[in-house]
Design an enzyme around this catalytic site. Structure first.
Site, PDB file in Angstrom:
ATOM      1  CB  VAL A 454      -0.962   0.001   1.212  1.00 58.35           C
ATOM      2  CG1 VAL A 454      -1.868  -1.208   1.170  1.00 58.35           C
ATOM      3  CG2 VAL A 454      -0.184   0.011   2.533  1.00 58.35           C
ATOM      4  CD  GLU A 455       0.506   5.382   3.128  1.00 62.29           C
ATOM      5  OE1 GLU A 455       1.672   5.807   3.233  1.00 62.29           O
ATOM      6  OE2 GLU A 455      -0.348   5.556   4.011  1.00 62.29           O
ATOM      7  N   GLY A 456       1.832   3.040  -2.460  1.00 59.39           N
ATOM      8  CA  GLY A 456       2.877   2.926  -3.471  1.00 59.39           C
ATOM      9  C   GLY A 456       3.573   1.590  -3.357  1.00 59.39           C
TER      10      GLY A 456
END
Length: 786
Positions: A454-456
């Site tokens: 997540v988050e990239g």
């Protein structure tokens, strides 16, 4: 010198010194070529590049870091109120959550725990006091998330997400006064539960390509016709969406009928929508690797909403991507680095204790060299993760939004957490692979890929962001050259490009000369800060050497590879590795300088020597895979004229780190600080803490027993086995009554620690099904059966 040669020299000097002549003869044709080879950049790519700020990573890109700047950054510290909250409210919240019960039977925190985090303001840590929030610093926010994550992922994530990239953060920076005054007090007190929906099934890491749309049109709102939007979306992986009361939403906004003006494609826009607004579909859940923080999809089709739902009102329509990119840097600096550092600290503390308590072949397993290797990595990486987390969170409190540094922190802290937990599982062996209430690491092992994803996603962060964005954003001249090339004012574009280009050329030449000099002299003459510990000075010199080489090889790569560098992801990833290792080394030095504890020296030395070696190997990887072998060879001769200067970390140093893991000390307490540590033996971590102390107390007595055993006092006695030998030793007078009590207490706690859970043959499925039927009959929501 002949007249002709003199004239040529004079012409050359004139071309460089007389700026109008230089621009006309050199810069103008070079600018034309540059425009042709410059990769096309979309508006969303440009906004992502320009969002946020450049912080310490910019110094590393310059080739000659200013160490005074690093030391001038204040050490992050908690206020008295923040420390009290961490010691009391956070500890109580941890106490209220049973992670096994939450993840295996309830699939959520208890209602009491939910109410507690709402009432105590956990969901409003970033919200100012004037709106009813706690107004904590970024560092305090990080400390809270870290400690909660040492207890339970559902607790950590539930608190983390409302304080990260989401409605509160966006409202604080971009909301209208009316939106702030209404929503922020409700968010601060947990009256509203927020979620923010960005990710689409068709645009995950490529979030700028979301297909969700909002069409400007007229419609009915509160009994009157207004200009609004009909929004259609399909999102997934949205944390807290299944139970949110207010949904943040990103979509592409279009105005085909020109109701707002001449612009047809307005761009990515962010809006806030009540969960019960007609047409909003939330409630279903994903089940990410047995993690039970609520996350799920949300959908809507042709949902009409007024323009005032846009965060910041109609004036902010189309500015959503810039809003998200600027807020992402802050959130990414805190959330995952904090939660994963918490996970690592718990692993270091608990596995270190286990390695001392658990014995095989009459010796604690932590003293076996094979186990030492794993313990070394666990301890050293935990120290490095915490240093990186603290320094990066501190940058947010300084007003920075460091887009590249936050990406480095997110990528490397989550990757190191994966290594720490994997090593921890190897050390505890069978204890780790059997899930149950007494397993303190199994759920963390299962859920590690969540932070990686997540988050990239980490693969893309490493191969596209760290250097790809860093080279443009952090380089002192590249972004200026790109901006000049895109300037529609031709005369100004030429002036700006000329100034940036020739400054860039001089910059590259200086770093090339500096790199060669450092290589030939081994960096011997590099100056180090005078106010640092003697044992740390060599590392400041080595980072400066690496920084000069990195700046030089970056410029050569951009010159030789041009636009193709964007597609050479492996090369970009290795260059990003170099930048990241220098950032991690800087964080470790910053921590060592701030804390000032020479007892931590082994942790510093191991990390510095490991990171410099990894940076060196990344350099080698770049040069070995250059499309031009000649250029690769020349770079190698400039950067490492006498071969590789850095070796792998020694086993002796690793042994020192491993000893810190299994021995009580202030150093061990420092790098595992702020873990939630229960005090009773009915908690797995509490039992480990007690067993660790009991084991150390019993070791001198164990030595007496082993000596008696060597003398043959227990020969032919079947009770003199590893489990019951204390009883035999007491009966034969080898140990006193007081010593026997110490051994028996150790044995009692050891047996609790090494125990694994077992269950009925059907894992209580029949009982769980019966409970669900009863709950359904009572009108309560069903839980999934175990």
């Amino acid at each position: 010198m002949s007249t002709f040669a003199f004239l040529l020299l004079l012409l050359g000097v004139a071309l460089l010194v007389v700026r109008p002549l230089r621009r006309a003869v050199l810069s103008a044709p070079l600018l034309a070529v540059y425009k042709k080879i410059l990769p096309q950049m979309s508006d969303t790519e440009r906004e992502a590049l320009e969002a946020g700020t450049v912080w310490w990573e910019g110094e590393l890109f310059r080739g000659n870091p200013d160490w005074k700047k690093l030391h001038a950054y204040p050490q992050p510290k908690l206020t008295a109120a923040e420390q009290s909250f961490l010691d009391n409210e956070v500890d109580e919240a941890c106490h209220m959550v049973d992670d096994w019960k939450a993840s295996q039977t309830d699939y959520d925190m208890s209602p009491e725990a939910w109410q507690y985090v709402k009432d105590k303001g956990f969901l409003g840590m970033i919200i100012p006091k004037k709106y009813g929030g706690l107004e904590f610093s970024a560092y305090a926010h990080s400390q809270v998330v870290q400690k909660l994550s040492t207890r339970s992922s559902v607790l950590g994530v539930t608190v983390m997400v409302p304080n990260s990239l989401g409605p509160a953060e966006l409202l604080l920076h971009y909301g209208t006064d009316e939106q702030k005054n209404y929503y922020l007090p409700r968010l601060a007190k947990g009256i509203e539960i927020p979620a923010f929906a960005l990710t689409s099934p068709w645009a995950g890491s490529d979030a700028a390509s979301i297909p969700d749309v909002g069409i400007v049109c007229k419609g009915q709102w509160q009994g009157r016709e207004v200009i609004g939007m009909r929004v259609t979306w399909d999102k997934r992986y949205i944390t807290l969406a299944p139970l949110c009361t207010i949904l943040g939403l990103a979509f592409r906004m279009y105005d085909p009928d020109g109701l707002l003006g001449d612009q047809k494609e307005i761009g990515i826009t962010c809006a806030l929508i009540p969960h019960d607004h007609p047409g909003v579909d939330v409630g279903r859940r994903h089940f990410p690797l047995n993690a039970v923080f609520t996350t799920g999809p949300t959908r809507g089709k042709n949902v009409f909403m007024p323009l005032e739902f846009i965060i910041g009102g109609p004036a902010m329509a189309g500015r959503g991507w810039r809003m998200l990119m600027e807020c992402l840097a802050a959130g990414r600096s805190i959330s995952l680095p904090s939660s994963n550092t918490g996970m690592a600290k718990l692993t270091a503390r608990a596995v270190g204790s286990y390695a001392r308590v658990r014995s095989q072949f009459r010796m604690s397993v932590g003293k076996f060299e094979g186990v030492e290797e794993a313990l070394t990595r666990i301890g050293a990486y935990t120290y490095l993760m915490d240093a990186t987390r603290s320094m990066t969170a501190g940058a947010i409190d300084l007003g920075e939004k460091p887009s590249v540094a936050s990406a480095i922190a997110k990528y490397h802290v989550t990757e190191l957490a994966r290594k720490v937990v994997n090593d921890g599982m190897d050390v505890i062996g069978g204890k780790g692979i059997c899930l149950g209430p007494s397993n303190f690491l199994g759920r963390a092992y299962q859920q590690i890929p969540v932070g990686i994803t997540v988050e990239g996603a980490n693969i893309l962060t490493r191969s596209l962001i760290l250097f790809g964005q860093g080279a443009i954003r952090c380089h002192p001249y590249v972004l200026k050259e790109m901006q000049a090339a895109n300037n529609p004012d031709a005369a100004q574009a030429l002036r700006d490009f000329d100034a940036a280009l020739f400054a860039h050329i001089a910059f590259t030449m200086r770093n090339g000369v500096r790199t060669l000099w450092y290589g030939l002299t081994g960096g011997l003459f590099i100056s180090a800060p005078s106010n640092v510990a003697p044992e740390a000075k060599q590392y400041y010199k080595q980072i400066t050497r690496l920084s000069a080489a990195f700046a030089f090889i970056s410029d050569v790569s951009m010159l030789v590879l041009g636009g193709s560098l964007k597609r050479r992801e492996k090369t970009s990833a290795r260059l990003g590795d170099i930048l990241a290792q220098m950032y991690l080394m800087s964080a470790a030095l910053k921590r060592y300088q701030d804390v000032g504890q020479s007892a931590d020296a082994a942790l510093l030395h191991w990390n510095m020597q490991n990171s410099r070696y990894l940076a060196q190997e990344a350099f080698k990887g770049v040069m070995a895979n250059y499309p031009s072998k000649l250029v690769g060879l020349l770079l190698n001769l400039v950067i490492f004229p006498f071969g590789r200067p850095f070796a792998v970390v020694s086993d002796d140093l690793g042994h020192q780190v491993a000893k810190l893991m299994i021995s009580p000390s202030a150093t061990r307490d420092r790098f595992t600080a702020d873990c939630h540590l229960p005090k009773t033996s009915d908690e797995p971590v509490g039992a480990l803490e007690l067993a660790f102390a009991a084991t150390i107390a019993a070791e001198p007595i164990d030595a007496k027993v082993r000596e008696a055993e060597k003398r043959g006092l227990f020969d032919n006695n079947p009770e003199a086995n590893v489990r019951d030998i204390a009883d035999v030793a007491f009966k034969q007078g080898v140990v006193s009554a007081e010593e026997y009590v110490v051994l028996k207490r150790r044995d009692e706690l050891r047996n609790i620690v090494i125990r694994v859970d077992d269950f009925p043959f059907d894992f209580d499925v029949a009982t769980a099904n019966k409970r669900n039927v009863q709950a359904s009959a009572a009108g309560m929501p069903e839980r999934l059966a175990a």
